[in-house]
Design a protein around this motif. Structure first.
Motif, mmCIF file in Angstrom:
data_model
loop_
_atom_site.group_PDB
_atom_site.id
_atom_site.type_symbol
_atom_site.label_atom_id
_atom_site.label_comp_id
_atom_site.label_asym_id
_atom_site.label_seq_id
_atom_site.Cartn_x
_atom_site.Cartn_y
_atom_site.Cartn_z
ATOM 1 N N THR A 293 2.056 8.184 6.413
ATOM 2 C CA THR A 293 3.227 7.728 7.174
ATOM 3 C C THR A 293 4.369 7.269 6.277
ATOM 4 O O THR A 293 5.421 6.861 6.779
ATOM 5 N N LEU A 294 4.167 7.309 4.948
ATOM 6 C CA LEU A 294 5.143 6.730 4.024
ATOM 7 C C LEU A 294 5.812 7.803 3.169
ATOM 8 O O LEU A 294 5.305 8.163 2.101
ATOM 9 N N PRO A 295 6.973 8.305 3.579
ATOM 10 C CA PRO A 295 7.715 9.242 2.719
ATOM 11 C C PRO A 295 8.307 8.497 1.526
ATOM 12 O O PRO A 295 8.442 7.268 1.544
ATOM 13 N N ASP A 296 8.671 9.238 0.490
ATOM 14 C CA ASP A 296 9.213 8.615 -0.726
ATOM 15 C C ASP A 296 10.433 7.749 -0.421
ATOM 16 O O ASP A 296 10.625 6.692 -1.043
ATOM 17 N N GLU A 297 11.258 8.182 0.516
ATOM 18 C CA GLU A 297 12.462 7.427 0.854
ATOM 19 C C GLU A 297 12.114 6.033 1.370
ATOM 20 O O GLU A 297 12.736 5.033 0.968
ATOM 21 N N ILE B 244 0.856 -1.185 0.000
ATOM 22 C CA ILE B 244 0.000 0.000 0.000
ATOM 23 C C ILE B 244 0.894 1.237 0.000
ATOM 24 O O ILE B 244 1.826 1.324 0.800
ATOM 25 N N TYR B 245 0.631 2.154 -0.912
ATOM 26 C CA TYR B 245 1.397 3.406 -0.933
ATOM 27 C C TYR B 245 0.440 4.598 -0.812
ATOM 28 O O TYR B 245 -0.781 4.450 -0.866
ATOM 29 N N GLY B 246 1.032 5.768 -0.606
ATOM 30 C CA GLY B 246 0.214 6.970 -0.510
ATOM 31 C C GLY B 246 -0.385 7.200 0.858
ATOM 32 O O GLY B 246 -1.329 7.982 0.999
ATOM 33 N N SER C 216 -0.062 10.132 -6.460
ATOM 34 C CA SER C 216 0.310 10.178 -7.877
ATOM 35 C C SER C 216 1.825 10.148 -8.038
ATOM 36 O O SER C 216 2.360 9.413 -8.886
ATOM 37 N N ARG C 217 2.522 10.925 -7.242
ATOM 38 C CA ARG C 217 3.986 10.964 -7.334
ATOM 39 C C ARG C 217 4.580 9.595 -6.998
ATOM 40 O O ARG C 217 5.491 9.114 -7.695
ATOM 41 N N GLN C 218 4.068 8.958 -5.954
ATOM 42 C CA GLN C 218 4.622 7.659 -5.554
ATOM 43 C C GLN C 218 4.311 6.577 -6.590
ATOM 44 O O GLN C 218 5.094 5.638 -6.766
ATOM 45 N N PHE C 219 3.196 6.703 -7.309
ATOM 46 C CA PHE C 219 2.891 5.753 -8.377
ATOM 47 C C PHE C 219 3.867 5.933 -9.541
ATOM 48 O O PHE C 219 4.379 4.956 -10.102
ATOM 49 N N LEU C 220 4.144 7.170 -9.906
ATOM 50 C CA LEU C 220 5.101 7.431 -10.982
ATOM 51 C C LEU C 220 6.502 6.941 -10.606
ATOM 52 O O LEU C 220 7.216 6.351 -11.429
ATOM 53 N N LEU C 221 6.895 7.166 -9.356
ATOM 54 C CA LEU C 221 8.184 6.664 -8.876
ATOM 55 C C LEU C 221 8.221 5.143 -8.922
ATOM 56 O O LEU C 221 9.216 4.534 -9.340
ATOM 57 N N LEU C 222 7.124 4.524 -8.493
ATOM 58 C CA LEU C 222 7.028 3.060 -8.488
ATOM 59 C C LEU C 222 7.269 2.490 -9.880
ATOM 60 O O LEU C 222 8.031 1.530 -10.048
ATOM 61 N N MET C 223 6.625 3.066 -10.872
ATOM 62 C CA MET C 223 6.779 2.564 -12.237
ATOM 63 C C MET C 223 8.231 2.627 -12.692
ATOM 64 O O MET C 223 8.738 1.703 -13.341
ATOM 65 N N GLN C 224 8.912 3.716 -12.354
ATOM 66 C CA GLN C 224 10.312 3.867 -12.749
ATOM 67 C C GLN C 224 11.199 2.854 -12.037
ATOM 68 O O GLN C 224 12.049 2.206 -12.651
ATOM 69 N N TRP C 225 10.996 2.699 -10.741
ATOM 70 C CA TRP C 225 11.805 1.758 -9.956
ATOM 71 C C TRP C 225 11.623 0.329 -10.445
ATOM 72 O O TRP C 225 12.589 -0.430 -10.561
ATOM 73 N N MET C 226 10.394 -0.048 -10.727
ATOM 74 C CA MET C 226 10.128 -1.425 -11.146
ATOM 75 C C MET C 226 10.702 -1.700 -12.536
ATOM 76 O O MET C 226 11.215 -2.790 -12.803
ATOM 77 N N GLU C 227 10.633 -0.718 -13.400
ATOM 78 C CA GLU C 227 11.242 -0.872 -14.722
ATOM 79 C C GLU C 227 12.753 -1.043 -14.595
ATOM 80 O O GLU C 227 13.352 -1.911 -15.244
ATOM 81 N N LEU D 44 14.683 -9.505 -1.933
ATOM 82 C CA LEU D 44 14.162 -10.804 -1.482
ATOM 83 C C LEU D 44 13.748 -11.686 -2.668
ATOM 84 O O LEU D 44 13.243 -12.790 -2.476
ATOM 85 N N ASN D 45 13.947 -11.176 -3.881
ATOM 86 C CA ASN D 45 13.611 -11.914 -5.115
ATOM 87 C C ASN D 45 12.129 -12.275 -5.185
ATOM 88 O O ASN D 45 11.759 -13.381 -5.593
ATOM 89 N N ILE D 46 11.279 -11.324 -4.791
ATOM 90 C CA ILE D 46 9.833 -11.526 -4.924
ATOM 91 C C ILE D 46 9.470 -11.380 -6.402
ATOM 92 O O ILE D 46 9.697 -10.324 -6.992
ATOM 93 N N PRO D 47 8.901 -12.409 -7.022
ATOM 94 C CA PRO D 47 8.647 -12.337 -8.465
ATOM 95 C C PRO D 47 7.432 -11.514 -8.880
ATOM 96 O O PRO D 47 7.297 -11.168 -10.038
ATOM 97 N N HIS D 48 6.557 -11.190 -7.916
ATOM 98 C CA HIS D 48 5.322 -10.491 -8.282
ATOM 99 C C HIS D 48 4.919 -9.517 -7.184
ATOM 100 O O HIS D 48 4.885 -9.875 -6.009
ATOM 101 N N LEU D 49 4.630 -8.278 -7.571
ATOM 102 C CA LEU D 49 4.177 -7.255 -6.624
ATOM 103 C C LEU D 49 2.848 -6.680 -7.090
ATOM 104 O O LEU D 49 2.687 -6.341 -8.276
ATOM 105 N N SER D 50 1.908 -6.560 -6.157
ATOM 106 C CA SER D 50 0.653 -5.852 -6.401
ATOM 107 C C SER D 50 0.674 -4.616 -5.514
ATOM 108 O O SER D 50 0.774 -4.741 -4.287
ATOM 109 N N CYS D 51 0.601 -3.437 -6.124
ATOM 110 C CA CYS D 51 0.768 -2.179 -5.384
ATOM 111 C C CYS D 51 -0.463 -1.300 -5.571
ATOM 112 O O CYS D 51 -0.854 -1.007 -6.707
ATOM 113 N N TYR D 52 -1.049 -0.897 -4.455
ATOM 114 C CA TYR D 52 -2.303 -0.159 -4.492
ATOM 115 C C TYR D 52 -2.194 1.157 -3.725
ATOM 116 O O TYR D 52 -1.653 1.185 -2.613
ATOM 117 N N ALA D 53 -2.737 2.219 -4.300
ATOM 118 C CA ALA D 53 -2.861 3.476 -3.572
ATOM 119 C C ALA D 53 -3.958 3.305 -2.529
ATOM 120 O O ALA D 53 -5.023 2.748 -2.821
#
Length: 344
Positions: free
Chosen positions: A131-135, A126-128, A183-194, A147-156
């Motif tokens: 209590t969760l800063p970008d860092e 869960i993001y957004g 919105s910012r954390q979702f855009l960051l997420l996409m970049q990190w995962m790529e 941890l080599n997790i092969p699949h992540l489901s991430c929800y705002a």
């Protein structure tokens, strides 16, 4: 349990005798089922349906439910994939979300599963939250990939009406969410995962190559599915149905060999709108050629015409015959889908 086993028998024709490719134990806390109950369900499913030898069989579990013995029991019962509701590796987030597990259990549950031989794991984040800063959000993602997790489901995080969270926010006992942060954390997420080599194959889902959720993918691809239990939804291309939510009435009806449910016959326009909504969420996008063949060429032309403003605004891109969301467009997926819907 008896009612569920009875429903399996009553639903034997729903999928048209097609082989079952995926099974998903979800919708609450299925990890509380003991191994005998799981084995009884599998035995009945195997008697009634043809289950593929390569079936993906997933069980949802909370970190505080996972033990070495339970993993052994689940594997023996046939479970070969786990979806773990981690939500965050930070204590502050878990307390804010009122989760039963702590940060140590979040990590420990994954390692326990891996130690017992289940590597096909998905975790929820869960993001957004306030209590969760970008860092820390980045550290969550780094820990998951380490941890080599092969699949992540991430929800705002969404604040639903008439919930305890909503009440606490209104009473100023908890800080409200900030859409701009989400919105910012979702855009960051996409970049990190790529950067980490994951495929962003659906709005909320990321997978290492070859590790997409086959079960969830079937929803987005418009395949048939059968839901079992109170409130469970089913879909067989032509119609959708959902079981009664009341547990007592569900059990009473099945004791009489009856299943109480509501049913909706889907029109061509409903099917087209559903295709637009689900396909737009995927990395493959809306296939205009498919719309022409499945529905008609006029519908395809209308969708292409209505997509033009979003292409101009760089929220959609056209790749051959497909309309695909850009990263910026993924922030507006629901609104774009709604704008492409047909009335009727």
């Amino acid at each position: 349990m008896a009612a569920l086993l009875k429903e399996i028998i009553l639903q034997k024709e729903y999928l048209g005798y097609e082989a079952v490719e995926t099974i998903y134990f979800g919708g609450g806390t299925p990890s509380l089922l003991d191994h005998k109950e799981l084995e009884a369900i599998f035995e009945k499913l195997s008697q009634v349906f043809t289950i593929s030898n390569q079936a993906e069989i997933t069980l949802e579990a909370n970190p505080d439910d996972i033990t070495n013995q339970k993993i052994k029991d689940w594997k023996n019962a046939g479970i070969n994939r786990l979806s773990i509701g981690v939500q965050s590796f930070f204590e502050k987030d878990l307390v804010w979300m009122n989760r039963a597990h702590d940060a140590k259990q979040a990590v420990g549950s994954i390692k326990t599963a891996q130690d017992e031989g289940i590597d096909n794991i998905s975790i929820d984040f869960i993001y957004g939250t306030p209590t969760l800063p970008d860092e820390n959000w980045e550290k969550n993602i780094e820990q998951a990939t380490n941890l080599n997790i092969p699949h992540l489901s991430c929800y705002a995080l969404t604040v639903e009406p008439d919930t305890a969270l909503t009440k606490m926010i209104l009473q100023k006992k908890k800080e409200d969410i900030n859409p701009e942060d989400q919105s910012r954390q979702f855009l960051l997420l996409m970049q990190w995962m790529e950067n980490a080599g994951y495929e962003h194959y659906e709005i909320s889902n990321f997978a290492m190559p070859g590790k997409r959720s086959r079960h969830n993918s079937s929803y987005w691809q418009g395949k048939k599915y059968l839901g079992l239990g109170p409130s469970a939804h089913s879909y067989n291309i032509a119609s959708r149905q959902w079981n009664i939510a009341n547990n007592i009435l569900y059990i009473e009806s099945l004791s009489k060999n009856e299943l109480l449910f509501e049913k909706e016959i889907l029109t061509d326009i409903q099917l087209l709108n559903e295709y637009i909504m689900t396909s737009l969420r995927t990395s493959e996008g809306i296939d205009l050629n498919y719309i022409s063949k499945k529905f008609n060429s006029d519908s395809s032309a209308v969708v292409e015409m209505n997509s033009a403003p979003f292409i101009k605004d760089s929220k959609l891109k056209k790749e051959d015959s497909k309309l695909v969301l850009t990263n910026q467009g993924k922030l507006f997926a629901d609104g774009i889908a709604s704008a492409l819907f047909f009335e009727g």
